[in-house]
Design an enzyme around this catalytic site. Structure first.
Site, PDB file in Angstrom:
ATOM      1  N   HIS A 116      -8.596  -8.329  -2.387  1.00 27.25           N
ATOM      2  CA  HIS A 116      -9.269  -7.080  -2.784  1.00 27.25           C
ATOM      3  C   HIS A 116     -10.366  -6.638  -1.820  1.00 27.25           C
ATOM      4  CE1 HIS A 116      -9.668  -3.835  -5.523  1.00 27.25           C
ATOM      5  NE2 HIS A 116     -10.764  -4.235  -6.141  1.00 27.25           N
ATOM      6  N   VAL A 117     -11.341  -7.489  -1.543  1.00 24.79           N
ATOM      7  CA  VAL A 117     -12.368  -7.171  -0.552  1.00 24.79           C
ATOM      8  C   VAL A 117     -11.748  -7.492   0.811  1.00 24.79           C
ATOM      9  CG1 VAL A 117     -14.651  -7.758   0.325  1.00 24.79           C
ATOM     10  CG2 VAL A 117     -14.235  -7.690  -2.150  1.00 24.79           C
ATOM     11  N   TYR A 131       0.833  -1.207   0.000  1.00 32.15           N
ATOM     12  CA  TYR A 131       0.000   0.000   0.000  1.00 32.15           C
ATOM     13  C   TYR A 131       0.868   1.257   0.000  1.00 32.15           C
ATOM     14  CZ  TYR A 131      -4.111  -2.870   0.646  1.00 32.15           C
ATOM     15  OH  TYR A 131      -5.099  -3.785   0.460  1.00 32.15           O
ATOM     16  N   HIS A 133     -16.562  -3.262  -3.870  1.00 25.13           N
ATOM     17  CA  HIS A 133     -15.943  -3.760  -5.110  1.00 25.13           C
ATOM     18  C   HIS A 133     -16.883  -4.565  -5.995  1.00 25.13           C
ATOM     19  CE1 HIS A 133     -12.184  -2.127  -3.819  1.00 25.13           C
ATOM     20  NE2 HIS A 133     -12.087  -2.917  -2.778  1.00 25.13           N
ATOM     21  N   ASN A 183      -4.406  -3.957  -7.288  1.00 15.24           N
ATOM     22  CA  ASN A 183      -4.505  -2.589  -7.797  1.00 15.24           C
ATOM     23  C   ASN A 183      -3.499  -1.651  -7.132  1.00 15.24           C
ATOM     24  OD1 ASN A 183      -6.433  -3.362  -5.700  1.00 15.24           O
ATOM     25  ND2 ASN A 183      -7.010  -1.205  -5.634  1.00 15.24           N
TER      26      ASN A 183
HETATM   27 FE   LIG Z   1      -7.207  -4.371  -3.946  1.00 16.58          FE
END
Ligand SMILES: [Fe+2]
Ligand SMILES: *[C@@H]1O[C@H](CO)[C@@H](O)[C@H](O)[C@H]1NC(C)=O
Ligand SMILES: *[C@@H]1O[C@H](CO)[C@@H](O)[C@H](O)[C@H]1NC(C)=O
Ligand SMILES: *[C@@H]1O[C@H](CO)[C@@H](O)[C@H](O)[C@H]1NC(C)=O
Length: 429
Positions: free
Chosen positions: A332-333, A179, A303, A209
């Site tokens: 992701h979630v 991150y 998402h 991402n």
């Molecule tokens: Fe993600």
């Protein structure tokens, strides 16, 4: 303890366990602070930092470390502490991101190595302490630890402690690591945070991402830091990109896909996936698992409807289904969710189990809201931090379990036995 003979029985037990869970709903503690791990004050600039190892081919390991000042890319290693019978050389690289220049990133592949063996290693030049790692077993049983969206908060620290205590062989990370979000020193902090684990067991990762790090007009190339710091064995699996690859370990074929690079039919990734699936020999690797970042199945409000979920699923779900993939893990979630065997939205006994394990510790987790009612295909869902364990017992059975960070204690909160399609004649391979 009796071993459930049929999937049906397993489901009944699990549905019952799920109902119990609602009755004793877990009150999760609030978010915790971000961490920043610095190099020790006054440390020599040749001190090796951010050491991590990853599997390369059948019997090799890539060792990666960073120094602020030049040291050679040379690893000394052996099976006896303090006595290094072997050595290997590799490469040094660095990268730039706007006003940031990375340290020297060393990349050395060592081996051949024996299975299930502790190796001691150190780095030539400068001041290097001794490190050690254990290679995975040649055959089952093997234990994977899995956790996505790790980040670097006080919760991440707890998750890492629990993973460390699990006596795992290989760590799998379905995307979203540091991150850093373009602030490059945060990558260095992440490397230092995970080093105690990642220098001792292979860490196999795919990107999310948060690894893209595009700054429009200034730094338009995605994945610069990720690719420079987390070189995975893509060359060995016939891939042309570090963003998707596969590897085999202890009777398990693991495919790492890239949710943030082209996945459309006909794309390089799609064609590589087709050819990789063709190469899988289920008599050699009865287990076939896949990791992605954005989940294809998800009943959290977070998402929903993203192209990486909807369109990637549309493109690739059929390939995985026909290949009889056993499990698809996603991140992701920022929560945990386990689905039953599902294909094209419906229950299908010959389809993979889908599991979202994006609960490693990142600060900005989901709001905790799920779509109601819980879909029939969703067996267990909860917004808590934790990690998963995938223990492949033999060529037929594996145990999946989810371990919630119950404050600071690891609590097994969901588990299920899975049978591989390789040993299930009812789903033709
Ligand atoms: Fe993600
Ligand atoms: C690695 O490089 C050093 C320095 O150039 C050299 O002395 C050594 O023989 C090399 N080791 C191997 C295994 O090639
Ligand atoms: C680079 O730029 C950022 C943003 O302006 C600043 O916060 C940072 O301190 C700079 N870093 C260096 C190494 O100059
Ligand atoms: C695999 O392990 C399960 C669970 O321990 C056991 O019931 C089963 O008999 C084993 N199967 C084989 C082929 O060894």
């Amino acid at each position: 303890m009796s071993f459930p003979e049929s999937w049906f029985l397993v489901m009944v037990v699990v549905i019952f366990a799920g109902a119990m869970e609602v009755a004793h709903a877990y009150n999760r503690p609030p978010p915790r602070e971000n961490l920043f791990v610095s190099l020790a004050e006054g440390a020599d600039p040749t001190t090796p930092q951010q050491i991590h190892v990853s599997l390369v081919g059948e019997d090799r390991m890539r060792v990666s470390w960073i120094t602020d000042e030049h040291t050679p890319a040379m690893v000394n290693y052996g099976t006896v502490s303090g006595k290094y019978e072997h050595s290997a050389n590799g490469t040094i690289s660095s990268y730039e991101y706007t006003n940031y220049t990375s340290g020297e990133i060393h990349d050395v592949v060592i081996g051949p190595l024996d299975a299930n063996t502790v190796y001691y290693y150190c780095f030539a030049g400068g001041l290097s302490p001794e490190y050690s790692f254990k290679t995975p077993p040649a055959q089952f049983p093997i234990k994977f630890a899995i956790s996505g969206d790790l980040g670097q908060t006080e919760w991440t620290k707890t998750t890492l402690e629990h993973i460390s205590q699990s006596n795992y062989d290989v760590f799998l990370l379905p995307g979203d690591l540091a991150y850093a979000n373009t602030v490059q020193p945060i990558w260095d902090s992440f490397g230092r945070l995970v080093e105690p684990l990642a220098s001792q067991r292979p860490w196999m990762v795919t990107q999310g991402n948060h690894e893209m790090e595009i700054t429009p007009a200034i730094h338009p190339t995605p994945f610069t830091s990720y690719n420079a710091r987390w070189h995975m064995p893509f060359e060995e699996s016939g891939s042309t990109s570090n963003l998707y690859y596969s590897f085999e370990v202890s009777g398990v074929h693991v495919i790492m896909l890239g949710s943030y690079t082209d996945f459309a039919p006909g794309s390089d990734q799609y064609q590589w996936l087709q050819s990789d699936l063709k190469k899988v020999d289920r008599s050699k690797t009865p287990w076939l698992i896949v990791l992605i970042h954005a989940p294809w199945y998800n009943s959290n409000v977070d998402h929903q409807g993203e192209t990486q979920s909807v369109d990637m699923k549309k493109s690739m779900e059929g390939l995985l289904y026909k290949a009889r993939v056993d499990v698809v893990f996603a991140g992701h979630v920022h929560a945990y969710e386990r689905f039953i065997r599902v294909y094209n939205q419906n229950t299908d006994d010959c389809a993979p189990v889908h599991i979202t394990i994006g609960d490693g510790g990142n600060f900005g987790r989901s709001a905790g809201k799920y779509k109601e009612p819980q879909p029939i295909i969703s067996v267990f869902r909860e917004v808590s931090f934790g990690h998963g364990r995938f223990e492949v017992v033999n060529s037929s059975y594996a145990k999946w379990s989810w371990h919630r960070n119950d404050d600071d204690i690891s609590v097994e909160s969901d588990s299920v036995w899975l049978k591989t399609f390789a040993s299930d004649p009812s789903c033709k391979l």
